[in-house]
Design a protein around this motif. Structure first.
Motif, PDB file in Angstrom:
ATOM      1  N   SER A 257       5.423  73.081  -2.387  1.00 53.16           N
ATOM      2  CA  SER A 257       6.291  72.982  -3.549  1.00 53.16           C
ATOM      3  C   SER A 257       7.089  71.688  -3.466  1.00 53.16           C
ATOM      4  N   SER A 258       7.679  71.314  -4.581  1.00 54.76           N
ATOM      5  CA  SER A 258       8.477  70.091  -4.631  1.00 54.76           C
ATOM      6  C   SER A 258       9.471  70.204  -5.774  1.00 54.76           C
TER       7      SER A 258
ATOM      8  N   GLU B 259      15.898  77.359  -2.865  1.00 53.70           N
ATOM      9  CA  GLU B 259      14.955  77.965  -3.813  1.00 53.70           C
ATOM     10  C   GLU B 259      13.505  77.688  -3.432  1.00 53.70           C
ATOM     11  N   HIS B 260      13.243  76.499  -2.898  1.00 58.04           N
ATOM     12  CA  HIS B 260      11.868  76.129  -2.549  1.00 58.04           C
ATOM     13  C   HIS B 260      11.533  76.417  -1.087  1.00 58.04           C
ATOM     14  N   ASP B 261      12.376  77.178  -0.405  1.00 56.23           N
ATOM     15  CA  ASP B 261      12.131  77.586   0.980  1.00 56.23           C
ATOM     16  C   ASP B 261      11.894  76.376   1.889  1.00 56.23           C
ATOM     17  N   LEU B 262      12.733  75.369   1.745  1.00 57.75           N
ATOM     18  CA  LEU B 262      12.610  74.163   2.568  1.00 57.75           C
ATOM     19  C   LEU B 262      13.618  74.141   3.708  1.00 57.75           C
TER      20      LEU B 262
ATOM     21  N   ALA C  76      25.806  66.819  -7.353  1.00 57.23           N
ATOM     22  CA  ALA C  76      24.511  66.475  -6.770  1.00 57.23           C
ATOM     23  C   ALA C  76      24.234  67.297  -5.521  1.00 57.23           C
ATOM     24  N   LEU C  77      25.232  67.430  -4.631  1.00 58.60           N
ATOM     25  CA  LEU C  77      25.046  68.227  -3.414  1.00 58.60           C
ATOM     26  C   LEU C  77      24.727  69.676  -3.746  1.00 58.60           C
ATOM     27  N   GLU C  78      25.454  70.228  -4.672  1.00 58.27           N
ATOM     28  CA  GLU C  78      25.231  71.631  -5.041  1.00 58.27           C
ATOM     29  C   GLU C  78      23.818  71.836  -5.574  1.00 58.27           C
ATOM     30  N   LEU C  79      23.351  70.880  -6.390  1.00 59.82           N
ATOM     31  CA  LEU C  79      22.006  71.003  -6.957  1.00 59.82           C
ATOM     32  C   LEU C  79      20.940  70.860  -5.873  1.00 59.82           C
ATOM     33  N   ILE C  80      21.096  69.865  -4.997  1.00 59.53           N
ATOM     34  CA  ILE C  80      20.096  69.637  -3.958  1.00 59.53           C
ATOM     35  C   ILE C  80      20.037  70.816  -2.988  1.00 59.53           C
ATOM     36  N   ILE C  81      21.200  71.291  -2.550  1.00 59.80           N
ATOM     37  CA  ILE C  81      21.216  72.427  -1.616  1.00 59.80           C
ATOM     38  C   ILE C  81      20.590  73.660  -2.259  1.00 59.80           C
ATOM     39  N   GLY C  82      20.911  73.881  -3.519  1.00 64.10           N
ATOM     40  CA  GLY C  82      20.324  75.023  -4.218  1.00 64.10           C
ATOM     41  C   GLY C  82      18.810  74.927  -4.310  1.00 64.10           C
ATOM     42  N   GLN C  83      18.312  73.717  -4.582  1.00 64.57           N
ATOM     43  CA  GLN C  83      16.864  73.535  -4.672  1.00 64.57           C
ATOM     44  C   GLN C  83      16.180  73.695  -3.320  1.00 64.57           C
ATOM     45  N   LEU C  84      16.839  73.239  -2.263  1.00 64.26           N
ATOM     46  CA  LEU C  84      16.270  73.419  -0.924  1.00 64.26           C
ATOM     47  C   LEU C  84      16.105  74.904  -0.593  1.00 64.26           C
TER      48      LEU C  84
END
Length: 531
Positions: free
Chosen positions: A33-34, A86-89, A76-84
């Motif tokens: 995923s990405s 969500e995508h199991d990274l 930006a931090l909140e969005l990036i951390i949330g995406q990490l």
């Protein structure tokens, strides 16, 4: 975010996570995923400040947005951390993981693939594996297992490679130019699958497996197969996803829901390559999961030849061939499915209707029983005005210039038979709920036979499952655009009336065997009509 507690857990970036700047922000990608984050080139700086600590590990409660961060950075931090997340990274590991965990290469691999790396490592370090098998194949598997940190006993001789640990087993075989690894399972099951796969792959694989004169396989092929077998066993012992799951999408346009057919790794030499293929196991069947054409006609392990359009003409009927059996459809996908079902019919007992599902098989059986019943002629006006029937009839008499005649008869209320003949020879027939559909199917079959150069009567029907057309629901489309989609909606009522016409004879299921059953095929005995 950099302080690490003496005990507890840390959140780390999975080692397979990579990021790169984009003209408008940031692109982050993992194994499967990405995600993209847009907002300016400054996002790359934000990522670098975040990724550095995450590479070493951050206590979960400290992976938060600092109160003093400017609003834009905080967003930006909140969005990036949330995406990490969500995508199991991100992965949780013990704080003592680096000092007291597995060897570094094993730790990095577990961090990349495991939901809980520490739990997976605990299972692996308690495991004891027995290895039985021949020469280079067994040696490669033993090396791979030992490198992962498992306790491996001395290699025991044997014709098959068999790896066993804690109730899990994996079997593999290797000949001069082909090798395979079956899915993990109970020892008896994997041995049965290994024997059947060896026979399916060919005589040379069987000869070597049974101790014949094929000789020792090439070292490079033995290393690939032995290592792959070790990989599958390690994943089973550690409760990790089987490696085949990561590439299941190569079998299908979209992976079907439900269980996946037992995947077998098949490796070949010259050029060296390895791919997972669906295996219809007789001892470990799973509920049918769709994609019958791809599974039945798998190029390596399918029981019938892979369906292929080859150099067959594709207008006006779509054609596909499974060996010397031709399938027909209005789409290439339908033609491929029709081809493998017809090819599989050769593997069934006599007087058996074989269908892609129960509705299809029962419809074929009832139609075959009713086709010879007497009927009353149907006025040609009932189908002449139908654009679909007219289109396929024109294909027969104009495109292929056949001196064809259509004999259309009503067998009962809502049951019509159409037979297409040319020069006294029967080209095709169909039994449907309406005259227009009966003529359309019979004419399409006759056109397809002429197009393919066939000599036997062809039967097509509305019982055949067809995919949802892309034009369905578009306001300006009509029946002529997406036929035969929608015809099957009347199949239940038609089959009920056909059953009454043939005298209420019970239509019995036929056992097609575990392989065809696992593929999703259904068989019904063709009854004798009683009237």
């Amino acid at each position: 975010m950099t302080d690490q507690p003496a005990d507890g857990e840390l959140l780390r970036l999975r080692p397979i996570v990579h990021a790169s700047p984009t003209p408008t922000g940031l692109h982050v990608r993992g194994w499967s995923s990405s995600f993209n984050v847009d907002g300016g080139k400054g996002l790359w700086t934000v990522w670098q400040r975040l990724a550095g600590p995450l590479a070493d590990g951050v206590p979960p409660e400290r992976l938060t947005v600092p109160d003093q961060a400017p609003p834009a950075v905080a967003a930006a931090l909140e969005l990036i951390i949330g995406q990490l997340h969500e995508h199991d990274l991100l992965v949780r590991v013990p704080a003592s993981w680096a000092a007291g965990g597995p060897p570094e290469h094993v730790a990095r691999w577990l961090e990349a693939v495991a939901e809980r790396p520490a739990r997976a490592w605990d299972a692996l370090r308690r495991a004891a594996v027995t290895v039985a098998g021949p020469g280079a194949l067994a040696a490669a598997a033993r090396r791979a297992l030992a490198d992962t940190g498992l306790h491996v006993g001395p290699v025991e001789p044997g014709p098959d490679l068999v790896l066993v640990c804690d109730g899990h087993a994996v079997a593999a075989g290797c000949a001069a130019d082909v090798g395979f690894v079956v899915a993990p399972g109970a020892r008896g099951d994997v041995l049965a699958d290994a024997e059947a796969v060896a026979h399916r792959l060919g005589a040379e694989a069987v000869a070597h497996r049974l101790g014949g004169a094929a000789g020792e396989p090439p070292e490079v092929l033995a290393a690939l197969v032995g290592s792959a077998a070790a990989h599958r066993l390690v994943c089973a012992v550690a409760d990790l996803p089987d490696p085949a799951h990561e590439v299941a999408g190569t079998w299908y346009d979209a992976p079907p829901p439900g269980p996946v057919h037992q995947p077998v790794l098949v490796a070949r030499l010259d050029p060296l390559r390895a791919d997972y293929h669906p295996w219809l196991s007789a001892v470990r069947p799973v509920p049918p999961a769709g994609r019958i054409a791809e599974v039945l006609g798998d190029a390596e392990l399918g029981p019938v030849p892979a369906p292929d359009t080859g150099d067959l003409p594709q207008v006006p009927v779509k054609l596909a061939a499974s060996g010397d059996v031709v399938g027909y459809g209005v789409t290439e996908r339908s033609a491929r499915l029709d081809a493998v079902v017809r090819a599989a019919h050769r593997l069934a007992p006599d007087r058996t209707a074989v269908g892609a599902d129960a509705v299809h098989a029962l419809g074929l059986a009832l139609r075959a029983a009713a086709r010879s019943l007497p009927g009353t002629p149907v006025d040609p006006d009932e189908w002449h005005a139908d654009p679909t029937a007219r289109r396929w009839w024109k294909a027969v008499v104009l495109r292929f210039a056949l001196p064809a005649e259509a004999e259309v008869a009503r067998l009962g209320d809502g049951v019509v038979r159409a037979v297409v003949r040319a020069g006294g020879a029967e080209l095709s027939w169909a039994v449907e709920a309406t005259a227009a559909d009966a003529v359309a199917f019979a004419a399409m079959a006759a056109a397809g036979r002429a197009q393919a150069g066939g000599s036997e009567p062809v039967v097509l029907s509305g019982a055949f499952p067809v995919e949802e057309p892309k034009t369905a629901g578009v306001p300006w489309t009509d029946r002529a655009w997406h036929w035969p989609h929608g015809v099957r909606a009347a199949e239940e009522g038609l089959q009920r009336r056909l059953g009454e016409l043939i005298g209420g004879v019970e239509v019995k299921r036929v056992a097609l065997g575990p392989v065809l059953h696992a593929a999703g095929l259904v068989g019904f005995a063709i009854p004798e009509a009683v009237r």
